[in-house]
Motif scaffolding. Structure first.
Motif, mmCIF file in Angstrom:
data_model
loop_
_atom_site.group_PDB
_atom_site.id
_atom_site.type_symbol
_atom_site.label_atom_id
_atom_site.label_comp_id
_atom_site.label_asym_id
_atom_site.label_seq_id
_atom_site.Cartn_x
_atom_site.Cartn_y
_atom_site.Cartn_z
ATOM 1 N N ASP A 3 0.827 -1.202 0.000
ATOM 2 C CA ASP A 3 0.000 0.000 0.000
ATOM 3 C C ASP A 3 0.867 1.261 0.000
ATOM 4 N N GLN A 4 2.058 1.158 0.649
ATOM 5 C CA GLN A 4 2.935 2.313 0.723
ATOM 6 C C GLN A 4 3.624 2.587 -0.603
ATOM 7 N N HIS A 5 3.676 1.598 -1.470
ATOM 8 C CA HIS A 5 4.388 1.738 -2.733
ATOM 9 C C HIS A 5 3.527 1.234 -3.897
ATOM 10 N N PRO A 6 2.432 1.940 -4.177
ATOM 11 C CA PRO A 6 1.511 1.459 -5.217
ATOM 12 C C PRO A 6 2.072 1.528 -6.634
ATOM 13 N N LEU A 7 3.182 2.240 -6.844
ATOM 14 C CA LEU A 7 3.803 2.271 -8.166
ATOM 15 C C LEU A 7 5.109 1.482 -8.189
ATOM 16 N N LEU A 27 9.163 12.837 -9.195
ATOM 17 C CA LEU A 27 9.417 12.665 -7.764
ATOM 18 C C LEU A 27 8.226 12.027 -7.059
ATOM 19 N N GLY A 28 7.020 12.446 -7.444
ATOM 20 C CA GLY A 28 5.829 11.850 -6.850
ATOM 21 C C GLY A 28 5.746 10.363 -7.131
ATOM 22 N N ALA A 29 6.092 9.977 -8.359
ATOM 23 C CA ALA A 29 6.095 8.554 -8.708
ATOM 24 C C ALA A 29 7.213 7.812 -7.977
ATOM 25 N N ALA A 30 8.371 8.463 -7.847
ATOM 26 C CA ALA A 30 9.510 7.828 -7.166
ATOM 27 C C ALA A 30 9.187 7.534 -5.708
ATOM 28 N N ARG A 31 8.470 8.447 -5.056
ATOM 29 C CA ARG A 31 8.122 8.235 -3.648
ATOM 30 C C ARG A 31 7.231 7.010 -3.474
ATOM 31 N N LEU A 32 6.560 6.622 -4.550
ATOM 32 C CA LEU A 32 5.698 5.434 -4.500
ATOM 33 C C LEU A 32 6.379 4.226 -5.128
ATOM 34 N N VAL A 57 17.679 13.378 -11.687
ATOM 35 C CA VAL A 57 17.728 11.945 -11.377
ATOM 36 C C VAL A 57 18.236 11.723 -9.961
ATOM 37 N N ALA A 58 19.185 12.530 -9.523
ATOM 38 C CA ALA A 58 19.661 12.422 -8.143
ATOM 39 C C ALA A 58 18.518 12.680 -7.164
ATOM 40 N N GLU A 59 17.650 13.633 -7.483
ATOM 41 C CA GLU A 59 16.489 13.905 -6.630
ATOM 42 C C GLU A 59 15.519 12.725 -6.634
ATOM 43 N N VAL A 60 15.318 12.129 -7.804
ATOM 44 C CA VAL A 60 14.443 10.954 -7.917
ATOM 45 C C VAL A 60 14.941 9.830 -7.011
ATOM 46 N N GLU A 61 16.240 9.587 -7.036
ATOM 47 C CA GLU A 61 16.790 8.494 -6.238
ATOM 48 C C GLU A 61 16.752 8.830 -4.754
ATOM 49 N N ALA A 62 16.934 10.098 -4.419
ATOM 50 C CA ALA A 62 16.822 10.506 -3.013
ATOM 51 C C ALA A 62 15.397 10.351 -2.508
ATOM 52 N N ALA A 63 14.426 10.433 -3.437
ATOM 53 C CA ALA A 63 13.015 10.290 -3.069
ATOM 54 C C ALA A 63 12.589 8.836 -2.925
ATOM 55 N N GLY A 64 13.471 7.914 -3.278
ATOM 56 C CA GLY A 64 13.165 6.502 -3.074
ATOM 57 C C GLY A 64 12.955 5.689 -4.325
ATOM 58 N N GLY A 65 13.042 6.331 -5.501
ATOM 59 C CA GLY A 65 12.879 5.595 -6.745
ATOM 60 C C GLY A 65 14.215 5.300 -7.386
ATOM 61 N N LYS A 66 14.166 4.572 -8.472
ATOM 62 C CA LYS A 66 15.354 4.361 -9.297
ATOM 63 C C LYS A 66 15.249 5.304 -10.494
#
Length: 277
Positions: A3-7, A27-32, A57-66
């Protein structure tokens, strides 16, 4: 998937993703939990604009995505194909396309140069076509396929038709492509939808306008578009296919009725193409 990672493990390709709304959606997608591929021209710092595709991309990875950066121009068919191929090679497919890249010139017809006209048509319409076309074979294999295009609902009032006909043509062209694909691929389980902000959004494009500081004060943050986009992308394709959404309406449907945390003050600046009721 939790549920915490629907994407989780879904791969999202965003055009024009080095800053602004495109990066915010990434970033919103990366957080999920999403994998986020950013296609953008800015590989080196711009004197007037923040960030590059690499810092994004560095921000995306810091947000939890690849993340994956692809330096390229959405107007160029080879660059677009390279971005899609890179997404497939790195992450195994493409689940979501976000057609964010856009050019704007609101000069009157007599003052609009042919160069600016061509730029708007090439980035807005051609770019949307090229990226979607390149991704379609992979989208058709995804169980969670979406194509989200940042374009307005069609408003054929004389006011908006006459305000800036060439820019309107380019943005409505993006909308018509989305609506057309929704019908063309109606049996393919791909959700083709559009998203448009209810108000001005505080991006560099607004900051660089005359009276930019005043406009930014009356603009909502990019997070309102990011949150609305994520709400769309986490719904089923059938629920959103053929729809043209406004961010505030998407959030209201998700139970978010207080938009004050997004800024804009008590009298935010209504965006173009929308009639304030």
């Amino acid at each position: 998937m939790t549920d915490q990672h629907p994407l989780a493990d879904r791969t999202v390709v965003v055009s024009g993703g080095s800053r602004g709304i495109g990066l915010a959606i990434g970033l919103g997608a990366a957080r999920l939990g999403a994998n986020v591929v950013l296609l953008a021209k800015t590989s080196e710092p711009h004197p007037k604009l923040p960030g590059t595709v690499h810092t994004a991309v560095a921000e995306v990875e810091a947000a939890g995505g690849k993340g994956l950066a692809v330096v390229g121009d959405v107007r160029n068919e080879e660059d677009v194909a390279r971005a899609v191929d890179a997404a497939v090679e790195r992450f195994g497919g493409v689940d979501v396309v976000v057609n964010n890249a856009s050019a704007i010139a609101t000069d009157s017809t007599e003052n609009l140069s042919a160069k600016k006209f061509d730029l708007m048509m090439d980035v807005n319409v051609r770019g949307t076509f090229l990226l979607t076309k390149a991704a379609l074979p992979h989208l058709r294999r995804s169980p969670h396929a979406h194509v989200l295009t940042l374009a307005p609902p069609l408003n054929l009032s004389a006011h908006w038709l006459g305000a800036h006909p060439s820019y309107t043509l380019s943005k409505y062209g993006m909308t018509l492509l989305s609506l057309g694909w929704a019908s063309e691929y109606a049996t393919s389980d791909i959700g083709f939808s559009c998203l448009w902000p209810q108000t001005y959004i505080a991006t560099s494009a607004v900051t660089n306008l005359r009276a930019g500081d005043e406009l930014v004060a009356r603009s909502r943050s990019v997070d309102v578009m990011s949150d609305a986009a994520v709400a769309i992308l986490t719904r089923t394709a059938a629920e959103v296919n053929g729809q043209c959404f406004v961010d505030a309406d998407v959030l209201a449907a998700a139970g978010v009725t207080d938009l004050s945390p997004y800024g804009g003050g008590d009298d935010p600046m209504w965006d173009i193409f929308l009639d304030k009721s």
